[in-house]
Design a protein around this motif. Structure first.
Motif, short mmCIF file in Angstrom:
data_model
loop_
_atom_site.label_atom_id
_atom_site.label_comp_id
_atom_site.label_asym_id
_atom_site.label_seq_id
_atom_site.Cartn_x
_atom_site.Cartn_y
_atom_site.Cartn_z
N UNK A 110 -1.47 -26.74 13.89
CA UNK A 110 -0.31 -27.57 13.50
C UNK A 110 -0.60 -29.06 13.55
N UNK A 111 -1.73 -29.46 14.14
CA UNK A 111 -2.14 -30.86 14.11
C UNK A 111 -1.19 -31.83 14.77
N UNK A 112 -1.30 -33.08 14.36
CA UNK A 112 -0.53 -34.17 14.96
C UNK A 112 0.91 -34.19 14.45
N UNK A 113 1.10 -33.97 13.15
CA UNK A 113 2.44 -34.06 12.55
C UNK A 113 3.09 -32.72 12.29
N UNK B 270 3.29 -34.32 18.01
CA UNK B 270 4.45 -35.19 18.28
C UNK B 270 5.70 -34.38 18.55
N UNK B 271 5.92 -33.31 17.78
CA UNK B 271 7.09 -32.45 17.98
C UNK B 271 7.12 -31.89 19.41
N UNK B 272 5.94 -31.55 19.92
CA UNK B 272 5.86 -30.98 21.27
C UNK B 272 6.01 -32.02 22.37
N UNK B 273 6.18 -33.29 22.00
CA UNK B 273 6.42 -34.34 22.98
C UNK B 273 5.19 -34.76 23.76
N UNK B 274 4.02 -34.51 23.20
CA UNK B 274 2.78 -34.90 23.87
C UNK B 274 2.54 -36.40 23.66
#
Length: 139
Positions: free
Chosen positions: A111-114, A130-134
């Motif tokens: 799923x990568x970065x975006x 980003x979605x995962x809040x990392x």
């Protein structure tokens, strides 16, 4: 080549970096394979090095040049390499090139970065780093 979800990849990076700090080998080399402009302006995980799988204007991968650049950055084909891109495809392709070249441990971030596009054709809304809040940073 192994594929890990973003949170799994982050945990691996943290664990192996801690192990390296305690004298157990080198930390993984974390490589963002997106184009430089994506890396700088969209953002990237902290500690990731930008080694593009392809770059503008050619937009065509050069696997041999990529492998050579990663080897220079890693110092050895025995060092673990974790790859991330926008959605996971370039990381998979780049990872396959590294594995074929003899890198022993290669991880591609699924799923990568975006992340994947959602129904509204937007990224970072259903999965990804980003979605995962990392953690991430941008220029």
């Amino acid at each position: 080549m192994q594929e890990l979800l973003p949170k799994q990849a982050w945990d691996l990076l943290l664990e192996r970096t801690q192990d390296a700090a305690e004298g157990a080998g080198d930390p993984p080399l974390f490589v963002d394979v997106r184009m430089e402009i994506e890396f700088l302006y969209v953002g990237h995980p902290p500690g990731a090095q930008n080694i593009p799988w392809y770059e503008y204007p050619a937009m065509t991968p050069d696997p041999a040049a990529f492998v050579a650049a990663v080897e220079r950055a890693a110092g050895s084909r025995h060092r673990a390499v974790v790859l991330i891109c926008r959605s996971g495809k370039r990381a998979r392709d780049a990872g396959q090139a590294l594995a074929a070249a003899g890198f022993g441990e290669v991880v591609a971030v699924v799923h990568g970065f975006e992340g994947d596009l959602n129904e509204a054709l937007q990224r970072s809304r259903s999965n990804g780093w980003r979605f995962d809040g990392l953690p991430w940073e941008q220029m």
